[in-house]
Design an enzyme around this catalytic site. Structure first.
Site, short mmCIF file in Angstrom:
data_model
loop_
_atom_site.label_atom_id
_atom_site.label_comp_id
_atom_site.label_asym_id
_atom_site.label_seq_id
_atom_site.Cartn_x
_atom_site.Cartn_y
_atom_site.Cartn_z
N HIS A 1 0.88 -1.18 0.00
CA HIS A 1 0.00 0.00 0.00
C HIS A 1 0.91 1.22 0.00
CE1 HIS A 1 -3.78 2.06 1.77
NE2 HIS A 1 -2.98 2.97 1.26
N HIS B 1 -7.03 -4.25 7.94
CA HIS B 1 -7.02 -3.29 6.83
C HIS B 1 -6.84 -1.86 7.31
CE1 HIS B 1 -8.24 -6.62 4.35
NE2 HIS B 1 -9.32 -6.80 5.09
N ARG C 1 -8.47 14.88 1.64
CA ARG C 1 -8.22 15.46 2.96
C ARG C 1 -6.76 15.22 3.33
NH1 ARG C 1 -7.84 10.65 5.64
NH2 ARG C 1 -9.23 8.98 5.02
#
Length: 654
Positions: free
Chosen positions: A208, A235, A292
């Site tokens: 990731h 996760h 964000r």
């Protein structure tokens, strides 16, 4: 520049925004729920207003109430932090309609990236690579099952409006799909008010990797390098670092370009994060864009020397980006760990309680702590269980790992379960040290990261025993002479035998009083108290630096970089007690019962799911502890239950 802003959030991100505003001379307005009346962000802000009860939907998610506070306080702009309303297009629109600046992207950008399915279509048109999957509007369960079968297992079900690991399930085969889909949709409805899901191929051993992007109103867009967020549990990220290990300059440029293309495709302005999933061959695919600031933004700040919150404020006020892509610094290596109130050995079950002790390393150019709590504050069941983020910087990744291990060894938490020992094992693990990180690392290395109870080092019991006697001596000196516990006897010194229990291990330590000191075995011993918890102990020629925090009958011993919890068996308190046997299945923490999964009278196998409850914004399943019979349920769906309340009358071995 603004003179006053409102922070529509709580916890560590609210405190983080306040810090930058103080530096810039901007006054801050905090909002808080009734449960957060004494919270740190309320104490730090210039003004604070209550916006409702503890439940987020009745306080921090009340758009109308927050807009009302903006008008009442005279705040010119709103910083949404992350989570809550930070990616809510209706909130951004309400700000715009009321003449309040939303410190974030335009409404159209939030709308475009808010639903993962729609975002995938936009990215495909922009030429950003995508993972194979189904992103359609038809949510018929039978169709979703067929699409999963077509894609090929394992697949990942994801809430389209989700984030933070919520509303996400890995499905390894067709028999698991229906239950996983139902659970995912329930969690998505609760967290985001939308149960729409998408399905993607689940890559084995993926990484990731995300790119921090910034864009201004003049159309300039740049990336601030990448972060690796592969170390995850459920996760959800627990360790992040920048730059990502194993990513070379060419990959960095390619991913940065793709991220900037993604931002331009939706007319982005402000801070955003484009998240990619990468395989072992170096291929990367778009996952989502978070419109964000991210929880892990400090690692980017540490390697660039930039204040990203300041950038957000300046861009929202109409200023241009202060740097070009070529001018963005990249210095050294930074690692962040998320310190949670949770119990890793119990499936990362969240923990609640008062922080009896919370001590962290002193801040420096190498160590930073972002937190929304202080010693004495409560970790409640109402919000995310994060205690703090600990961030370190060094010139190399190897040095940063050692710096982090040292910082974790100096972190002391008593009063709630926490993951500090787990984080130390993870950061010190051979695979992490070598940069062999992927999203399955924690589960794959569970045996070494969360070992079964092991024998404690012998020194722990000696430290605990000497600390206990030291506590008693300090207490007796503050009372009457008849309460002295110095072991004085007319015919010789007293010998004490102290018993401690740690898990399944019991130890007895014999210590003899000797003047102002002690004798352990045949070695003279001294205890020097450096602070309320820090001790310097000498036993013969051996010297030990440790810390001991006493909480009731428990002694929390911080020894050689680890924390050990021992229970002192006080013979006076336990005299005449008989052992009681407790049975049944109880609530592991306060929460709401979501569903009962079996019928009363049913016989079930060990590990069978019995019920689902929701606590701290996530679903928890209670399983049968062994083969047995469900005599009856002691709760109903929809019930709010307290920790320890019996939920199931379970007859083992039936």
């Amino acid at each position: 520049m603004f003179t006053k802003i409102l922070i529509a959030n709580r916890g560590e991100i609210a405190c983080r925004v306040i810090a930058t505003c103080r530096k810039l001379g901007i006054r801050t307005v905090a909002v808080y729920s009734e449960a957060d009346a004494g919270a740190r962000h309320v104490r730090l802000a210039d003004e604070a207003y209550c916006v409702g009860p503890a439940a987020s939907r009745e306080s921090y998610l009340r758009v109308d109430r927050i807009i009302e506070v903006c008008k009442q306080s005279g705040a010119q702009a709103v910083h949404p932090g992350y989570g809550f309303l930070s990616e809510n297009e209706h909130f951004a629109l309400a700000c715009e309609q009321n003449g309040i600046v939303f410190i974030g992207p335009p409404v159209k950008s939030i709308r475009a990236m808010g639903l993962k399915s729609a975002a995938k279509a936009i990215m495909q048109q922009a030429g950003v690579p995508l993972v194979p999957g189904y992103h359609g509007a038809d949510q018929d369960p039978a169709l979703l099952q067929r699409e999963a079968d077509r894609i090929g297992y394992p697949v990942l079900i994801k809430a389209s409006a989700g984030g933070g690991g919520k509303g996400m399930r890995v499905v390894n085969g067709p028999d698991e799909f229906a239950a996983a889909l139902a659970s995912c949709q329930r969690e998505a409805r609760t967290s985001f008010g939308d149960d729409h899901v998408l399905i993607e191929k689940y890559l084995l051993q993926p990484r990731h990797i995300e790119i921090q992007v910034f864009a201004d109103k003049a159309g300039h867009t740049i990336s601030l390098h990448e972060r690796d967020c592969s170390s995850q549990r459920r996760h959800q990220k627990v360790v992040e670092e920048a730059p990502a290990p194993g990513v070379d300059a060419d990959q960095r440029v390619a991913m940065g370009k793709a991220a900037c293309d993604a931002a331009r495709a939706v007319g982005y302005v402000g801070a955003g994060t484009v998240e990619f999933i990468a395989d072992s061959a170096g291929n990367f695919y778009f996952m989502e864009m978070n419109t964000r600031l991210q929880v892990e933004h400090p690692v980017t700040e540490m390697i660039t020397g930039l204040d990203l919150v300041e950038w957000q404020l300046r861009i929202a006020a109409g200023e241009d980006l202060p740097l070009t892509q070529e001018q963005v610094p990249l210095n050294g290596h930074a690692i962040e760990v998320r310190i949670y109130a949770e119990e890793p050995e119990k499936g990362f079950l969240p923990s609640v309680g008062r922080l009896v002790c919370f001590q962290a390393p002193a801040p420096s150019a190498h160590v930073r702590l972002d937190t929304g709590v202080e010693q004495g504050d409560e970790i409640t069941p109402h919000y995310d269980p994060m205690i703090a983020k600990l961030i370190v910087w060094e010139r190399s990744r190897e040095a940063a790992i050692e710096r982090m291990l040292g910082a974790l060894a100096e972190t002391r938490i008593v009063g709630v379960g926490h993951n500090v020992n787990f984080l130390s094992r993870l950061v010190g693990h051979a695979a992490f040290r070598e940069g062999r990180v992927d999203t399955g690392l924690i589960e794959r290395e569970r045996a070494t990261l969360m070992p079964n109870a092991t024998e404690l080092p012998a020194g722990v019991f000696e430290v605990a025993a000497l600390a206990q006697l030291s506590f008693e001596r300090e207490q007796s000196r503050s009372s009457s002479p008849w309460s002295l516990t110095d072991g004085w006897r007319i015919n010789g010194a007293q010998t004490r035998s102290l018993q401690f229990v740690a898990g399944e291990q019991t130890a007895n330590v014999s210590i003899r009083y000797s003047g102002d000191g002690y004798v352990v075995g045949d070695q003279p011993a001294k205890v020097q108290r450096l602070s309320e918890s820090d001790l310097r102990i000498s036993i013969g020629q051996r010297h030990i630096n440790a810390a001991v925090v006493k909480a009731g009958e428990q002694l929390h011993v911080f020894f050689r970089g680890r924390q050990y919890v021992l229970t002192y068996v006080d013979p006076l308190l336990h005299a005449g007690e008989t052992e009681e046997v407790h049975g049944g299945l109880s609530a592991p923490m306060p929460g709401k019962i979501i569903a009962l999964l079996a019928e009363p009278g049913a016989e079930v196998a060990k590990g069978a799911p019995l019920l689902v409850m929701e606590a701290m914004k996530m679903e928890l399943t209670v399983f049968a502890p062994g083969k047995g019979k469900i005599v009856s349920y002691l709760c109903n769906a929809g019930d709010q239950v307290k920790e320890g309340v019996p939920l199931v009358d379970f007859q083992a071995g039936a």
